[in-house]
Write a protein that holds these residues in place. Structure first.
Motif: not given
Length: 376
Positions: A356-363
């Motif tokens: 979830a943290e990686k997806e947030k950073n990518f977004a």
């Protein structure tokens, strides 16, 4: 200890200001109520008059004991007949022992499956988190199984005091079991006889001051596997109990010279669940060390575990009779399986959080940013 063996970490001599990782518990296991936020919910029962065969005094005492066992599975007794001088000697010698240098205590190291002696935390296999305590364990009954070589020889005179203390508490435990037997409609010796050749273990707990008591426990949440336990505690406070599955906790009010009595799993099964097995734990603090002495009365390993009395309209809470050894093995296996599943769930949740943290950073990356800058 064998020559060349490194000295284990002892909380009593630690000057560290940060708790070691091996003692840090998951958030859901950490203390919810302070060690000195005392409650008066646990009944305090005077045993004065319990030996009277006539009159109403004994009947009143028995009624209070039965109600406490049905409600909490835990209560305190005063006027119990155990001499105050003996209690004072037992606690005094215990404090002297834990104040000894590490090398003196470790002469009686009981790690590696030894039958009695000194150890840090717990001797249960598979424990992933340590309890903040040091303990001395005496296997005191049956008499024929006593191994005095495992009993600390310092301070001088402690062995004789432990022998006397052991006998007095065995008598008190049998007296209380007699009350519960009669309440079940059985002869007064029924619960004691169900233990076959009753086993007794005395565990002296010392909980040193802790640098971060909000992160750990002195003794993890549990129910005792045996029949009945008598606990002597000092005035610091730290024994906690729950009766709603751990949602809420209370800290038991210390009473000078009183014994905290709690029923174990064996007593629970013999009563067909009528009497509760006390769900409890011990917390620590950064202000005071704490001493408690637990005396466990357990059945013989081959004693049969099955309800002695099933009330009309009820069914047995056990599918089949089993030995106490088998009951204990199943309990330990179940506890370890729960710990394993919890560990796996924790690891899985960590993966979910990381994703979830990686997806947030990518977004949050600007969509028109050049690829070479994104990968830099």
């Amino acid at each position: 200890m064998a020559p060349g063996t490194p000295t284990p970490f002892l909380p009593t001599v630690s000057e560290e200001t940060t708790l070691r990782a091996s003692f840090v518990r998951d958030e859901d296991e950490r203390p919810k109520v302070a060690y000195n936020q005392f409650s008066n919910e646990i009944p305090v029962i005077s045993l004065e008059g319990i030996d009277e065969n006539q009159g109403t005094k004994r009947a009143e005492i028995c009624k209070k004991i039965v109600e406490a066992c049905e409600d909490w599975g835990i209560f305190q007794v005063v006027d119990h007949g155990v001499d105050t001088t003996l209690i004072s000697e037992m606690t005094g010698f215990a404090r002297e022992f834990f104040a000894l240098p590490p090398e003196e205590k470790l002469r009686f190291d009981m790690s590696g499956g030894k039958k009695g002696g000194f150890i840090v935390s717990s001797h249960l296999q598979g424990e992933s988190v340590q309890d903040w305590r040091e303990i001395v364990t005496y296997f005191s009954h049956p008499l024929k199984t006593r191994d005095y070589s495992r009993w600390p020889d310092k301070p001088e005179g402690w062995k004789a005091v432990v022998e006397s203390y052991s006998d007095k508490l065995m008598n008190l435990a049998n007296k209380l079991l007699g009350v519960l037997s009669e309440a079940m409609g059985l002869e007064s010796e029924a619960l004691t006889k169900a233990c076959v050749d009753m086993d007794q273990k005395i565990v002296v707990n010392f909980y040193p001051k802790c640098p971060q008591p909000d992160l750990t426990l002195g003794l993890k949440r549990h129910t005792d596997p045996g029949t009945i336990t008598l606990l002597l505690q000092d005035q610091v406070g730290g024994l906690q109990a729950t009766r709603d599955g751990g949602k809420t906790w209370i800290t038991v009010q210390p009473i000078e010279g009183a014994f905290v009595v709690n029923l174990g799993d064996h007593g629970h099964y013999l009563s067909n669940g009528r009497f509760k097995n006390a769900d409890h734990q011990a917390v620590v603090n950064s202000n005071h060390s704490r001493l408690s002495i637990a005396t466990f009365q357990n059945p013989a390993p081959d004693a049969i575990v099955y309800p002695l009395a099933v009330r009309e309209g009820e069914k047995s809470i056990m599918d089949e009779p089993i030995t106490f050894t088998e009951m204990y093995k199943r309990k330990m296996a179940n506890d370890l399986e729960k710990a394993k599943l919890k560990k796996l769930a924790k690891a899985e949740q960590l993966k979910v959080d990381e994703t979830a943290e990686k997806e947030k950073n990518f977004a949050n990356i600007p969509q028109n940013k050049p690829l070479n800058e994104i990968l830099a």
